[in-house]
Enzyme design. Structure first.
Site, mmCIF file in Angstrom:
data_model
loop_
_atom_site.group_PDB
_atom_site.id
_atom_site.type_symbol
_atom_site.label_atom_id
_atom_site.label_comp_id
_atom_site.label_asym_id
_atom_site.label_seq_id
_atom_site.Cartn_x
_atom_site.Cartn_y
_atom_site.Cartn_z
ATOM 1 N N ASP A 44 0.256 -1.463 0.119
ATOM 2 C CA ASP A 44 0.715 -0.052 0.282
ATOM 3 C C ASP A 44 1.370 1.460 -0.084
ATOM 4 O OD1 ASP A 44 -2.302 -1.560 0.620
ATOM 5 O OD2 ASP A 44 -2.468 -1.517 2.149
ATOM 6 N N TYR A 65 6.861 -10.072 6.715
ATOM 7 C CA TYR A 65 6.145 -8.274 7.211
ATOM 8 C C TYR A 65 7.067 -8.141 8.309
ATOM 9 C CZ TYR A 65 2.837 -7.783 2.761
ATOM 10 O OH TYR A 65 2.618 -8.052 1.931
#
Length: 459
Positions: A178, A247
């Site tokens: 994002d 992540y």
């Protein structure tokens, strides 16, 4: 009498033939002038002789193609006559196969000069690092600029590495981070120009392959770098052949209860329906089950103002849209003592909680796509490219450390505030439990709305 009668007929035929030849001569002269104008305005940087005829012009263009082949160290198709004028492949003084920085469109064909569809090619995977602060995400499918993807393709075209448009190059990406999210292990794959003529055969070209890392890093902006490349098989797809993704989410410990957060985080491990921990896209996604293989919270070796930097490490086979930031947001509420660790189990139980409660996601800036794991994908980086990468990262690190020190000095000039315990108590009083909040529409309600809209459009 017959001979006298034939003379006028012969003369008329000869006059018609002469007129035809004159018209043909005029056409050839016009064509010769057109080719001479093209030669005089050529910007390919090669010495050209005078053009006296159509044949001479064609010989000149063939000579230019041969010169390009020698300078660029990859074979040209000599049947493509116009390519010599379109490509403008002047090698700069530093070499390394990096062409001149022209990426203009040609006036005659409208093609990008950075796209060479007739060159040898191979399917290549690139490992990419980027700092996402100034980008509107990785993907360039929207109308917002800049994106990481758009900058990468600009560099590929400028370096003359493209061998077709994006669709023809079989481009794929591992993840779509994002806006504001960074990555140290994003992976993309596509066909790129190669120095090796027969990539799939037993007899490979003896010339060294293009140093993709070094070439691209000299063109990319400072906040994007290619860390490595590797050849991949024809069935490779950066998204669908990825085995797992990792992540990291950085945060300052402050007053957070790390033990309670870790207790709650362990409930994420395994395969669950994460529809209450994502931004639902009912039009494109129907399966919200994902597998988390690891979720740990640990301290980093960094301290500032008596605070400790920590990180969450999340590994899984695949992730939903905003899934990591939603999971982190709920863990922060638990760490602040505003929610119980059992709320994770309640949100994972879609029979008990079929609709997602409304809550704010965690900020995007501390999120990093750490790595993407593939089977037998060994990324390479030359020693020269590796040294340049190390120097670049050290320079960037020192630059940002200087900025951090300036902020530290500025904060030391302010009076130290007294701890305000009443503010924490007030925050707890104002907190509304997640399971008591207003909820978003369920998946069934969303998909029903999508189907109704499609039916209305078909009427």
């Amino acid at each position: 009498m017959a001979a006298a009668k034939a003379d006028p007929e012969t003369a008329a035929a000869l006059r018609a033939e002469v007129a035809t030849l004159r018209m043909r001569v005029q056409e050839l002269e016009a064509e010769n002038q057109r080719l001479a104008r093209i030669a005089s305005s050529c910007t390919c940087g090669f010495k050209e002789g005078s053009v006296g005829s159509v044949t001479t012009q064609h010989n000149e263009e063939f000579h230019q193609s041969s010169t390009l082949e020698k300078d660029l160290s990859f074979p040209f198709d000599h049947t493509v006559v116009s390519t010599a004028n379109e490509v403008q492949c002047n090698i700069n003084a530093e070499g390394n196969g990096l062409p001149d920085d022209s990426s203009k469109r040609t006036k005659r064909t409208g093609r990008h000069v950075g796209i060479l569809s007739h060159c040898p090619k191979r399917l290549v995977a690139l490992k990419v690092m980027y700092f996402g602060q100034r980008f509107y995400g990785f993907s360039s499918e929207g109308n917002t600029e800049p994106t990481v993807e758009s900058e990468i393709f600009k560099a590929l075209e400028r370096a003359k590495l493209m061998v077709g448009n994006r669709k023809e190059s079989c481009y794929s990406r591992c993840g779509r981070t994002d806006k504001g999210v960074s990555a140290t292990g994003q992976v993309i794959s596509l066909y790129l120009r190669s120095n090796i003529k027969d990539v799939g055969g037993d007899m490979l070209d003896e010339r060294p392959e293009i140093d993709y890392v070094k070439v691209l890093n000299r063109i990319l902006p400072r906040d994007i770098r290619v860390l490595g490349w590797c050849p991949v098989p024809e069935d490779f797809h950066a998204r669908f052949t990825c085995l797992s993704r990792e992540y990291k989410y950085l945060f300052w410990k402050g007053d957070l209860d790390i033990l309670e957060m870790q207790k709650a985080a362990s409930n994420f491990i395994g395969e669950h329906d994460f529809r209450n921990f994502c931004k639902m896209d009912a039009a494109n996604v129907s399966n919200y089950r994902r597998r988390i293989t690891e979720f740990t919270i640990s301290a980093c070796d960094r301290r500032s103002n008596n605070d400790e930097l920590c990180s969450m490490t999340i590994k899984g086979t695949a992730f939903l849209w905003h899934q990591v930031r939603c999971m982190v947001a709920v863990l922060f509420l638990i760490g602040q003592g505003l929610e119980s660790p059992s709320v994770v189990d309640s949100l994972l139980d879609i029979m008990k909680t079929p609709r997602k409660p409304q809550y704010k996601m965690a900020p995007e800036l501390p999120l990093i796509l750490r790595s993407c794991l593939f089977d037998k994908a060994n990324f390479m980086c030359s020693s020269d490219a590796s040294q340049s990468l190390t120097e670049h990262l050290n320079d960037e690190y020192h630059h940002h450390m200087l900025q951090a020190e300036i902020f530290h000095i500025a904060s030391s000039c302010l009076p130290f505030p007294e701890p305000n315990s009443s503010e924490t108590l007030q925050k707890k009083r104002n907190h509304m439990p997640l399971l008591s909040r207003q909820t978003e529409p369920s998946y069934e309600e969303r998909i029903s709305k999508v189907k109704t809209k499609l039916a209305d459009n078909l009427k």
